[in-house]
Write an enzyme that holds these catalytic residues in place. Sequence first.
Site, PDB file in Angstrom:
ATOM      1  N   GLY A 112       4.939  26.810  33.359  1.00 31.85           N
ATOM      2  CA  GLY A 112       6.143  26.067  32.628  1.00 31.85           C
ATOM      3  C   GLY A 112       6.196  26.674  31.059  1.00 31.85           C
TER       4      GLY A 112
ATOM      5  N   GLU B 139      -1.410  27.613  35.228  1.00 31.72           N
ATOM      6  CA  GLU B 139      -0.823  28.523  36.161  1.00 31.72           C
ATOM      7  C   GLU B 139       0.769  29.177  35.572  1.00 31.72           C
ATOM      8  OE1 GLU B 139      -1.571  26.652  39.654  1.00 31.72           O
ATOM      9  OE2 GLU B 139       0.526  25.623  39.600  1.00 31.72           O
ATOM     10  N   PRO B 140       0.776  29.725  34.427  1.00 31.80           N
ATOM     11  CA  PRO B 140       1.946  30.291  34.176  1.00 31.80           C
ATOM     12  C   PRO B 140       2.482  31.532  34.948  1.00 31.80           C
ATOM     13  CG  PRO B 140       0.322  31.328  32.744  1.00 31.80           C
ATOM     14  CD  PRO B 140      -0.371  30.308  33.732  1.00 31.80           C
TER      15      PRO B 140
ATOM     16  N   CYS C  45      31.380  40.196  45.130  1.00 33.50           N
ATOM     17  CA  CYS C  45      32.711  39.826  45.370  1.00 33.50           C
ATOM     18  C   CYS C  45      32.692  38.205  45.261  1.00 33.50           C
ATOM     19  CB  CYS C  45      33.026  40.058  46.885  1.00 33.50           C
ATOM     20  SG  CYS C  45      33.103  41.734  47.349  1.00 33.50           S
TER      21      CYS C  45
END
Length: 415
Positions: free
Chosen positions: A226, A267-268, A336
């Site tokens: 995070g 846990e980045p 598109c």
Amino acid sequence: MDIRNDGLYFGDVSAEDLIKEFESPLYVYEEDTIRARARELKNAITYDNKEIKFACKANTNIEIMKVLKEEGMGIDAVSPGEIFAALKAGFEKDHILFTTNNVLWDEIEYAVSNDIMANLDSLSQLKMFGREFPGRDICIRINPNVGAGHHNHVITGGPDSKFGINYTRVDDIKEITRKSGLRIKGIHQHIGSGILDPEIFIKAMGVLLDTAKNFEGLSFIDFGGGIGVPYQENEERMDIRVLGKRIADEFENFCGRYGRELKLVIEPGRYLVAESGFLLGTVASVKEGEKHRFIGINTGFNHLVRPAMYGSYHQILHAGKPYGARESQVIAGNLCESGDTFTRDEEGIVDRDLPHFKEGDIVCICNAGAYGYSMASYYNSRPRPAEVLVKGSRARLIRRRETFEDIFKSSLGIM
Ligand code: LLP
């Protein structure tokens, strides 16, 4: 990346030379930046018994994963595909954690048959796991009722989040694991993505540590990822040393109370790779519209979805004339949909002051190393770009440009 008068350089290689050699559009990564971020983070957390697991959903290029392995990282995987990539990149099984959310049994079996620890995030899965694999080591994901993040879509803690077992359900967790003999080795949380305020991270950490004291047999506590990076030109960078020291101090205090030294895990994803990556595209057309000057480039939200999906800001540079006279322009993709613009917020397009672009110029979209290629799609049936890793004067192809056959191979020939 180096901004020089005559253009942008990645390592010692110019954007122009990269496009000449590898064609456009192109994802470019700088190896030194990835290594620098990994080392910064390792040094910032002043607690020795730690592991940084790369949340590879941010970028599953196997060569980039290998660089992070060389830097001593482990892996947080959220799917069998990510486990597959981690094993191909050479990560050892006991450095991979499989964080599950609403997975069917085949996915759990894939992890277990590969000897990879599962991180279970609901009481129902915990029960099923206990029935099938009694006595196994597991990790459990807690929802600490604290959430944060750069956008509602990426807040993963709190009452509106589908993730984790609420921290108040300790008794239920204990009851289920007692019956099945499951051994809780790890306790985990991830409260959201793109956090730039250390206090919220520390607050959630407090809830998890409070919960952790109820489980005697732990060997690690995983506080998730995070950590945000600045996307705007003038945005402040979070002082990673301040956060790292706070995390280490809180953890050390907890271990004192717990009576034993545990392993600290984070846990980045974004922090390790976002700033290393750039998406280069080429101006295909210039349109002086009623309200806007549209610079149309040969890529779109099929290759980088963050602006269209979250209204995210990405710095954009003129790769050939970074210091040219500026004017108000909109950088638009080639898909598109009107939402396919890179200069936008959640509401819609936003003009941006950028150097004057003309047909054939190269546009560089910065901070594209995390959740860029990994969220790319085949929308409008355009193949995904090539990826190149630069170190010094060497630019190495780490994923080839895809072909139409790549897009259609799973349906051709099965009728
Ligand atoms: N651990 C778990 C269990 C996660 O779900 C995530 C991200 C991370 C770690 C790593 O978070 P990070 O350090 O990268 O913030 N596509 C969004 C981000 C989604 C993040 C989802 N989970 C974006 O482009 O902003």
